[in-house]
Design a protein around this motif. Structure first.
Motif, PDB file in Angstrom:
ATOM      1  N   ASP A 106      -0.915  10.492   4.128  1.00 44.55           N
ATOM      2  CA  ASP A 106      -1.691  10.483   2.889  1.00 44.55           C
ATOM      3  C   ASP A 106      -1.305   9.301   2.002  1.00 44.55           C
ATOM      4  O   ASP A 106      -1.940   9.033   0.999  1.00 44.55           O
ATOM      5  CB  ASP A 106      -1.567  11.811   2.120  1.00 44.55           C
ATOM      6  CG  ASP A 106      -0.142  12.294   2.027  1.00 44.55           C
ATOM      7  OD1 ASP A 106       0.773  11.442   2.106  1.00 44.55           O
ATOM      8  OD2 ASP A 106       0.072  13.512   1.888  1.00 44.55           O
ATOM      9  N   ARG A 107      -0.199   8.635   2.400  1.00 44.31           N
ATOM     10  CA  ARG A 107       0.213   7.455   1.631  1.00 44.31           C
ATOM     11  C   ARG A 107       0.700   6.410   2.627  1.00 44.31           C
ATOM     12  O   ARG A 107       1.568   6.687   3.460  1.00 44.31           O
ATOM     13  CB  ARG A 107       1.321   7.849   0.665  1.00 44.31           C
ATOM     14  CG  ARG A 107       1.792   6.735  -0.232  1.00 44.31           C
ATOM     15  CD  ARG A 107       2.922   7.232  -1.136  1.00 44.31           C
ATOM     16  NE  ARG A 107       3.513   6.131  -1.849  1.00 44.31           N
ATOM     17  CZ  ARG A 107       3.051   5.637  -2.999  1.00 44.31           C
ATOM     18  NH1 ARG A 107       1.993   6.186  -3.566  1.00 44.31           N
ATOM     19  NH2 ARG A 107       3.635   4.618  -3.582  1.00 44.31           N
ATOM     20  N   PHE A 149      -6.551   7.699   2.310  1.00 43.25           N
ATOM     21  CA  PHE A 149      -5.116   7.668   2.014  1.00 43.25           C
ATOM     22  C   PHE A 149      -4.888   6.736   0.844  1.00 43.25           C
ATOM     23  O   PHE A 149      -5.754   5.921   0.514  1.00 43.25           O
ATOM     24  CB  PHE A 149      -4.314   7.182   3.238  1.00 43.25           C
ATOM     25  CG  PHE A 149      -4.747   5.831   3.741  1.00 43.25           C
ATOM     26  CD1 PHE A 149      -4.172   4.661   3.246  1.00 43.25           C
ATOM     27  CD2 PHE A 149      -5.750   5.730   4.699  1.00 43.25           C
ATOM     28  CE1 PHE A 149      -4.595   3.424   3.691  1.00 43.25           C
ATOM     29  CE2 PHE A 149      -6.175   4.479   5.148  1.00 43.25           C
ATOM     30  CZ  PHE A 149      -5.596   3.333   4.648  1.00 43.25           C
ATOM     31  N   VAL A 150      -3.734   6.881   0.228  1.00 45.56           N
ATOM     32  CA  VAL A 150      -3.353   5.979  -0.860  1.00 45.56           C
ATOM     33  C   VAL A 150      -2.630   4.786  -0.252  1.00 45.56           C
ATOM     34  O   VAL A 150      -1.722   4.956   0.572  1.00 45.56           O
ATOM     35  CB  VAL A 150      -2.435   6.697  -1.866  1.00 45.56           C
ATOM     36  CG1 VAL A 150      -1.903   5.715  -2.908  1.00 45.56           C
ATOM     37  CG2 VAL A 150      -3.193   7.847  -2.531  1.00 45.56           C
ATOM     38  N   TYR A 151      -3.067   3.609  -0.612  1.00 40.30           N
ATOM     39  CA  TYR A 151      -2.425   2.401  -0.108  1.00 40.30           C
ATOM     40  C   TYR A 151      -1.553   1.811  -1.216  1.00 40.30           C
ATOM     41  O   TYR A 151      -2.009   1.618  -2.344  1.00 40.30           O
ATOM     42  CB  TYR A 151      -3.494   1.396   0.315  1.00 40.30           C
ATOM     43  CG  TYR A 151      -2.963   0.024   0.676  1.00 40.30           C
ATOM     44  CD1 TYR A 151      -2.472  -0.232   1.953  1.00 40.30           C
ATOM     45  CD2 TYR A 151      -2.961  -1.010  -0.256  1.00 40.30           C
ATOM     46  CE1 TYR A 151      -1.997  -1.482   2.282  1.00 40.30           C
ATOM     47  CE2 TYR A 151      -2.478  -2.267   0.068  1.00 40.30           C
ATOM     48  CZ  TYR A 151      -1.993  -2.496   1.344  1.00 40.30           C
ATOM     49  OH  TYR A 151      -1.523  -3.741   1.677  1.00 40.30           O
ATOM     50  N   THR A 209       7.098   8.546  -2.527  1.00 42.59           N
ATOM     51  CA  THR A 209       6.957   9.096  -1.185  1.00 42.59           C
ATOM     52  C   THR A 209       7.514  10.500  -1.082  1.00 42.59           C
ATOM     53  O   THR A 209       7.595  11.053  -0.003  1.00 42.59           O
ATOM     54  CB  THR A 209       7.684   8.207  -0.151  1.00 42.59           C
ATOM     55  OG1 THR A 209       9.039   8.055  -0.574  1.00 42.59           O
ATOM     56  CG2 THR A 209       7.033   6.856  -0.021  1.00 42.59           C
ATOM     57  N   PRO A 240       4.142  10.176   4.200  1.00 43.47           N
ATOM     58  CA  PRO A 240       4.044   8.735   4.003  1.00 43.47           C
ATOM     59  C   PRO A 240       4.164   7.998   5.344  1.00 43.47           C
ATOM     60  O   PRO A 240       4.682   8.542   6.316  1.00 43.47           O
ATOM     61  CB  PRO A 240       5.261   8.428   3.123  1.00 43.47           C
ATOM     62  CG  PRO A 240       6.272   9.455   3.539  1.00 43.47           C
ATOM     63  CD  PRO A 240       5.502  10.686   3.915  1.00 43.47           C
TER      64      PRO A 240
END
Lengths: 762, 330
Positions: free
Chosen positions: B45-46, B4-6, B19, B24
Motif C-alpha cells: 500500500d506504500r 498505492f502511495v508513492y 511505514t 510497505p
C-alpha cells in the motif's frame, strides 16, 4: 500505403530491401492497437482458473467499485448475443466452436469468463483482479496418459498402399520407434489486440489478422450483420505464425462491448491470455515403422499419429499426408487418431502438419541409416523418387538430392566421422545431422486491383496480409516487373476489407496466389493502355497490334523500336487513371471458389490434392550441435539449409523466411514447450520468461542457399511458397545431430539437458 | 496493480518514515517489484522509492581489507568493474551471467538478492495453492510442473527455487550484509540472510518488514581470486540456472587449504554446501576429490517427478566448476 524506395530495375527475383522496413523500424507502421480512436474504453479479460466445470458464482462488488469501471460483461449479459461462426474445418470461420460468454460452462483453462470495461486500462486491470469467480470444478483431462480423454478415429483419407504389415515382416532391416512433440505456442510479439468502433450501424475492427475477410464475414455472422457493414483493418501484423488465421472469441465480444457502451473499445489481451484465447500447436505422438532391404531401399513405411484436441472440436493436422509421400515405397500404411481433452482448441502453427510428422519420419530415417551402416544422405538418395508413392502422381519438380548434394559440399559433410561421440572439440562433443524438409505448394483464388495513375505511378490494392513475410515487397516487385516501372513508382495497400479479397495468409500460399493475380491485373492495365494508344489516330503506336506492345523500363514499347514514356502515353490515351481488377482461380478449383473467397473462406489447393500431379518444395537441412561432455548443455552453432522453391519473387525476404525458419526449428527442437500441469490441465509457463525461445547468443552461423528451379506447372509465375519450408526438417536434423554427438537418441521434443544425463561416461 | 502511495526517500531515515503498519515496499530497480505488482502478487500500500539514496548506498569501494558494495549499485556496474573482475571473479561472473543487459542496467544489488522465486504457482494468482503467496493454501508444485524446482532445503510446504546468482557468490566469499531499519543499523553474515521455507515459506529472509539492505562487505580472503561462477541453463543467455555453482578455493602446494561452495538453481535459498567444502579440505583438487565433494553436496537432495535429474546435473556442475577453478592461474 507503402511506397518502395529502391533501384529502378527491380523486378521478380530481385534482391531488394523490404519496402516496408523503414516504416517498421521508425515506428511509422501502424499496427492494430496503434490506431487512435476517439475516447476509447479499455477492456481487460478475466479468464478461468479451472479447465473443466461450471461458474458457480460471480462476485463483482469490489470490481465494480473501482473508480472508472464502466461495466463487467459475463455469460449472464452475453448469452446468445454472439452467435455461431462455425468451426473453420467445417466450413466456418472460428478456431473453436466454443462461443464466448455463452454459458456458465468451462471448457478449458483460461477461457474468457468476463470482460471488464473501464475508462483506463489500469482501472480495468485492477477490477479484473478484484473480480471473484467461484467455480464448481470437475476433474479435467489434460491429454495423453490421463484419464477422461475420448479417442476419435480421425481416419478419413489416411494414405495407404500395398501391404505394409507384410512388407514389414519380410523386410531385411526394420526400424520401429515412438516419437513425441509437445504443445507449443506462437507467442507473436504483437499481443492479441482488438479495437472496435461503431459509426451508426457500421463496425470497424482493427486487429492483427491473417484473414481480414474471414474476420469480417465471421463477425457479421456472429452479430447478425451484413458483411458490408463490417470493415477489418490490419495493414501490419507483428507476427502471426498461424495464430491469426481463424476467428477468435475476442473479436465479437469487443464489438458487442463497443455497441453497448456506444464508445470505441480497445482490448490488449495479456501475454498469458494469448495462450488460452487463441490457438497453439497440438501435442502429438507417433509410431513410425520402416522396413528396408539390405541396400536401404524402403519396402514398407507405416506412420501412426495421435493428436490432442479440445473437448468439442476435432482439430487435426494429420501430417501423414506429407510423410507418406517423401520416399519411394510400395507398401504404405498410415493412421491418425485424435484425443479429446479439456484443453482449448489447437490450431495452425507454422507448417502445422509437417513439423511434428516430419520430425518423426526424418528421425526414423536417421535411425534406419544407422542400422544399415549407411550415410543418411545416401539413404535419401536410394529412396529418391520422381513420383509421389501413394497415388503415383509425378512431382512437378523435385530438387531434393540437388539440395542434399549442394548442402553436403558447403557443410563439409565428407569430413563427418559417422561414429557417435567421435567428433570432439575440447570439453564439447560435436554432432552433425541432416534431414529432408518439404512443404506442399499451395495456391488459392485471389483478386487485386491495379491502378496506373496519369503520373505514371501504380497502386496495387488487395486484402492480402504481410505477417512479416515480405508480402509487400513481393507484390511490389511483381507489379514493377509487369508494368515496367521502377520499384519506387509502385505503392502497395493491403490488409483491409475495403480492398478486393485475397486468401488467408496460411499454407504459404500468399506469394503464389497474390503475385499471380497482381501480374494478371498488370497485364490488363497494359492491355487497356495498349488498346487506347493503338486505337488513337496519332502517336508512335497508331495502328499497331496492341498485343505486341510491352511495358519496360518506364516505357511503352512496340514494334520497330517505337517507344514512349508511360506517363506520356497515359496523357494521350486516358484522361484519368487506368484501373484493372483481376481475379485468379487456380488450376484445380472451380469458379465458385471466388465466391467463397469473398465470404472469407478461401479454398487452398496444391500439395498432394491435385489430380494429375504432386507439388511440393523440398530442401535439405544440416545442423552442427555441441553438447558439453559433462554438464550436457546443448548448443547449435551452425545451421545450413539448401532449398529449391521454384521462382523466387523477393530474394531477400525469401532468404529471411528460410533463415527464420531454421532458427525457429532450433527453438522448437531445443527449447519450445508449453508445460502443462497434468492434474489441473492448465498451462504453467505462459510467459516469455519461462517459455524459452533462443536468444541471440544461441544462434551462431545460419546459412541459406536457394537453388534455381523452374516449375511451369505449379502456377503461371512458377512460384512455390516457402514461408513454412524452413522449419520442417530442423527438429529431426538437430535430434540426429545430438545422436551423432552423444549416441543418445532423443525421440521426444524438446531435447533438453536432463534427457542426456543418463550417460555418465563423460 | 492496485492503488498505492508513492513516496521518495531523499535521506535514509525518510525511507522508514510512514511505514508503520501496512505493507510497505522499497523500490530500487523495480525489476521484480513492478512485475509482481502488475501480476497482483505483491500488493504494497506504500512504495518508497529509494533511488535518491544512491549517494549514500551506491558506491563500490575496494581496498586491502576487501570489497564494499552499496545496495544501490546497479548489477552492470559491479559486473563490469575491472577490480571486481580481476580480484573477485565469482562476483563479476555471477552478475554477468544473470538476466539481460537491460535488466542489469536497472536492477540493484540490494534488490537482486531479494528477488522472488520464478515458481509460476507463486507468480500467477489464478493458482489457488501457494503457501508462499497465501500461507496455508498448499503447494501446487509438489505434484505439478516442477522441472525447475529445488531439491535442497525443501519442505512439505514449499519447493520453490531461489532464482538468483549473485547471492551464491556472496556466500562463497563469506560476505556480510548491512541492514538499516527503524531500530538502527546492524550487520549479519550474508549466509544468514535467507531462510529455507520450513513451515512458513512466506518468510524468505531475516529482514523485518521495514528493514533496508544498505550494502555488502566482502573480505579480501585468500580464495577470492581463485573463484568462479558456473551456470548451467537451457539457453546460452538470459535464463535462470538449472544448476549453478559458486566456488572459491585456496590451494597451496597442490592441496586445498580452504574451499567455499554455494549452489544455485537447486535450492530454496542460496545454498552453502558445507559438507562438500569439508570433503575437499587437505586434498588434491582432482576429479576424484571433486566427485566426492559433489556427492556430499547432494546427499540430502529430495526430488519430485520433474526435477529428478537435478542432483545429477548439480553434481556434474559442481565437479566442472571445481576442476575449472583448479586450473585457474591466480
Amino acid at each position: 500505403m507503402v511506397m518502395a524506395k529502391t533501384d529502378a530495375t527491380a523486378g521478380i527475383g530481385s534482391d531488394v530491401a523490404r519496402i516496408d522496413g523503414r516504416l517498421k523500424v521508425t515506428g511509422e507502421a501502424r499496427y492494430g492497437s496503434d490506431f487512435a480512436v476517439p475516447n476509447p474504453a479499455y477492456a481487460v479479460f478475466k479468464t478461468s482458473a479451472i479447465a473443466r466445470g461450471r461458474i458457480a458464482a460471480i462476485d463483482d462488488g469490489a470490481a465494480r467499485s473501482v473508480p472508472g469501471v464502466l461495466d463487467i460483461l459475463t455469460y449472464r449479459d452475453v448469452g446468445d448475443e454472439v452467435g455461431e461462426a462455425g468451426f473453420f474445418a467445417s466450413g466456418g470461420y472460428a478456431g473453436t466452436t466454443i462461443r464466448p460468454l455463452a454459458s456458465d460452462r468451462i471448457w478449458h483453462d483460461g477461457q474468457i469468463v468476463a470482460v471488464v470495461l473501464a475508462d483506463s486500462f489500469e482501472a480495468a486491470r485492477e477490477a479484473a483482479h478484484r473480480l471473484v469467480v467461484d467455480y464448481a470444478a470437475e476433474p479435467p483431462a489434460a491429454g495423453f496418459d490421463g484419464p477422461g480423454v475420448e479417442e476419435e478415429d480421425a481416419k478419413k483419407d489416411d494414405p495407404a498402399k500395398g501391404d505394409a504389415e507384410r512388407a514389414l515382416r519380410e523386410a531385411a532391416v526394420m526400424v520401429e520407434a515412438d516419437y513425441a512433440t509437445p504443445t507449443q505456442h506462437h507467442n507473436p510479439i504483437e499481443l492479441f489486440t482488438t479495437t472496435c468502433a461503431w459509426t451508426g450501424d457500421r463496425l470497424t475492427i482493427w486487429e492483427p489478422s491473417q484473414n481480414v475477410y474471414g474476420i469480417r464475414n465471421g463477425v457479421a455472422k456472429q452479430l447478425s450483420l451484413d458483411p458490408e457493414q463490417v470493415r477489418v483493418v490490419s495493414p501490419y501484423v507483428g507476427g502471426a505464425f498461424g495464430s491469426r488465421g481463424s476467428l477468435t472469441q475476442r473479436t465479437a465480444l469487443i464489438a458487442l462491448a463497443a455497441k453497448r457502451l456506444n464508445r470505441p473499445v480497445k482490448l490488449m489481451a495479456t501475454r498469458d491470455q494469448g495462450y488460452t484465447i487463441a490457438t497453439y500447436r497440438a501435442e502429438t505422438r507417433h509410431r513410425v515403422r520402416l522396413g528396408a532391404d539390405a541396400q536401404g531401399r524402403l519396402q514398407a513405411l507405416s506412420h501412426e499419429g495421435w493428436e490432442v484436441t479440445s473437448r468439442p472440436d476435432s482439430y487435426k493436422v494429420a501430417g501423414t499426408s506429407a510423410t507418406t509421400r517423401v520416399y519411394a515405397c510400395s507398401n504404405i500404411a498410415s493412421e491418425v487418431t485424435i484425443l479429446h481433452a479439456d484443453r482449448n482448441t489447437p490450431g495452425f502453427m507454422r507448417s502445422p502438419p509437417e513439423v511434428p510428422y516430419v520430425f518423426a519420419l526424418e528421425s526414423a530415417m536417421d535411425e534406419l541409416a544407422v542400422k544399415l551402416g549407411m550415410d543418411p544422405i545416401e539413404l535419401r538418395r536410394i529412396n529418391d523418387t520422381d513420383v509421389e508413392p501413394v497415388g503415383g502422381k509425378p512431382f512437378t519438380t523435385r530438387s531434393l538430392m540437388k539440395c542434399f548434394d549442394a548442402g553436403a559440399k558447403a557443410f563439409g559433410w565428407s569430413e563427418r566421422d559417422p561414429t557417435p561421440g567421435s567428433m570432439r572439440d575440447g570439453d564439447w562433443l560435436v554432432g552433425w545431422g541432416c534431414a529432408t524438409t518439404l512443404y506442399p505448394t499451395h495456391i488459392a483464388p485471389a483478386t487485386a486491383r491495379v491502378t496506373l495513375t496519369p503520373a505514371g505511378k501504380a497502386i496495387v490494392r488487395t486484402a492480402a496480409h504481410d505477417i512479416g513475410t515480405g508480402a509487400y515487397t513481393a507484390i511490389a516487385l511483381t507489379a514493377a516487373d509487369r508494368l515496367g516501372l521502377p520499384l519506387d513508382r509502385i505503392a502497395v495497400e493491403i490488409g483491409d476489407t475495403n480492398f478486393p479479397p485475397a486468401p488467408v495468409a496460411g499454407g504459404s500460399n500468399t506469394t503464389a496466389s497474390v503475385c499471380n493475380v497482381v501480374a494478371k491485373a498488370c497485364e490488363q492495365v497494359r492491355g487497356q493502355l495498349a488498346s487506347a494508344v493503338t486505337a488513337a489516330g496519332d502517336g508512335p503506336f497508331a495502328g499497331s497490334d496492341p498485343n505486341a506492345l510491352i511495358l519496360a523500363e518506364g516505357e511503352l514499347r512496340g514494334p520497330g523500336n517505337a517507344s514512349e514514356a508511360i506517363g506520356d502515353a497515359m496523357a494521350r490515351a486516358s484522361s484519368g487513371a487506368i484501373e484493372a481488377y483481376a481475379e485468379n482461380v487456380p488450376d484445380g478449383l472451380q469458379q465458385k471458389a471466388l465466391g467463397q473467397l469473398y465470404q472469407g473462406l478461401p479454398a487452398l489447393t496444391g500439395g498432394a490434392q491435385m489430380e494429375d500431379r504432386a507439388q511440393f518444395a523440398f530442401g535439405a537441412e544440416f545442423i552442427e550441435v555441441r553438447v558439453n561432455a559433462r554438464t550436457r548443455e546443448i548448443r547449435c552453432p551452425r545451421a545450413l539449409g539448401v532449398f529449391a522453391a521454384g521462382q523466387i519473387v523477393s530474394r531477400r525476404t525469401a532468404e529471411s523466411q528460410l533463415i527464420g525458419g531454421l532458427i525457429w526449428g532450433m527453438s522448437s527442437a531445443l527449447h519450445e514447450v508449453t508445460e502443462i500441469d497434468r492434474g489441473a490441465a492448465r498451462y504453467y509457463n505462459d510467459d516469455l520468461a519461462e517459455y524459452l525461445i533462443p536468444v541471440n547468443a544461441d544462434i551462431g552461423k545460419v546459412e541459406v542457399m536457394i537453388l534455381p528451379e523452374d516449375d511451369e506447372q505449379v502456377n503461371a509465375l512458377g512460384i512455390k511458397g516457402l514461408g513454412e519450408l524452413g522449419n520442417v526438417g530442423t527438429n529431426a536434423a538437430i535430434a540426429n545431430a545430438v545422436y551423432h554427438a552423444t549416441g543418445v537418441r532423443i525421440r521426444s521434443l524438446p531435447i533438453r539437458i536432463e534427457k542426456l544425463l543418463g550417460d555418465r561416461s563423460a | 496493480m492496485r492503488p498505492f502511495v508513492y513516496a521518495r526517500a531523499e535521506a535514509p531515515e525518510e525511507a522508514f518514515a510512514g511505514t508503520e503498519g501496512g505493507h510497505p515496499a522499497f523500490l530500487a530497480g523495480g525489476t521484480t517489484l513492478l512485475d509482481l505488482m502488475k501480476l497482483d502478487v505483491m500488493r504494497p500500500d506504500r512504495v518508497v522509492d529509494i533511488n535518491d539514496l544512491a549517494q549514500e548506498y551506491g558506491a563500490i569501494r575496494i581496498d586491502d581489507r576487501g570489497l564494499e558494495l552499496g545496495a544501490l549499485v546497479r548489477m552492470s556496474e559491479a559486473a563490469e568493474h575491472p577490480d571486481i573482475v580481476a580480484g573477485y571473479p565469482v562476483i563479476a561472473q555471477s552478475l554477468q551471467l544473470a538476466a539481460s543487459t537491460q535488466l542489469r542496467n536497472m536492477a540493484t544489488l540490494g534488490g537482486n538478492v531479494l528477488q522472488r522465486t520464478r515458481c509460476a504457482y507463486f507468480r500467477d494468482t489464478s493458482w489457488a495453492a501457494c503457501n508462499k503467496r497465501v500461507p496455508g493454501s498448499g503447494c501446487a508444485a509438489m505434484d505439478g510442473v516442477n522441472r525447475k524446482h529445488a531439491v535442497l532445503g525443501t519442505s512439505n510446504a514449499c519447493i520453490a527455487t531461489y532464482p538468483g546468482d549473485f547471492a551464491q557468490a556472496l556466500i562463497a566469499l563469506d560476505a556480510t550484509v548491512d541492514v538499516a531499519g527503524p531500530a538502527g543499523r546492524r550487520a549479519l553474515p550474508f549466509a544468514e540472510l535467507h531462510r529455507a521455507p520450513g513451515d512458513s515459506p512466506e518468510v524468505e529472509t531475516a529482514l523485518g518488514p521495514h528493514d533496508l539492505i544498505t550494502g555488502f562487505r566482502v573480505p579480501a580472503l585468500p580464495w577470492a581470486r581463485r573463484s568462479l561462477y558456473l551456470k548451467v541453463r537451457d539457453r546460452e543467455s538470459y535464463d535462470f540456472a538449472l544448476a549453478s555453482a559458486a566456488v572459491a578455493v585456496d590451494v597451496e602446494d597442490g592441496l586445498v587449504r580452504e574451499a567455499r561452495i554455494a549452489l544455485g538453481g537447486v535450492a530454496t535459498k542460496p545454498w552453502r554446501a558445507r559438507q562438500a567444502e569439508a570433503a575437499l579440505k587437505g586434498r588434491t583438487l582432482d576429479e576424484n576429490a571433486a566427485e566426492t565433494a559433489a556427492s556430499a553436496a547432494f546427499a540430502d537432495a529430495e526430488t519430485r517427478d520433474g526435477n529428478a535429474y537435478k542432483p545429477e546435473l548439480g553434481r556434474r556442475t559442481l565437479v566442472r566448476a571445481l576442476l575449472q577453478a583448479a586450473t585457474m592461474r591466480v
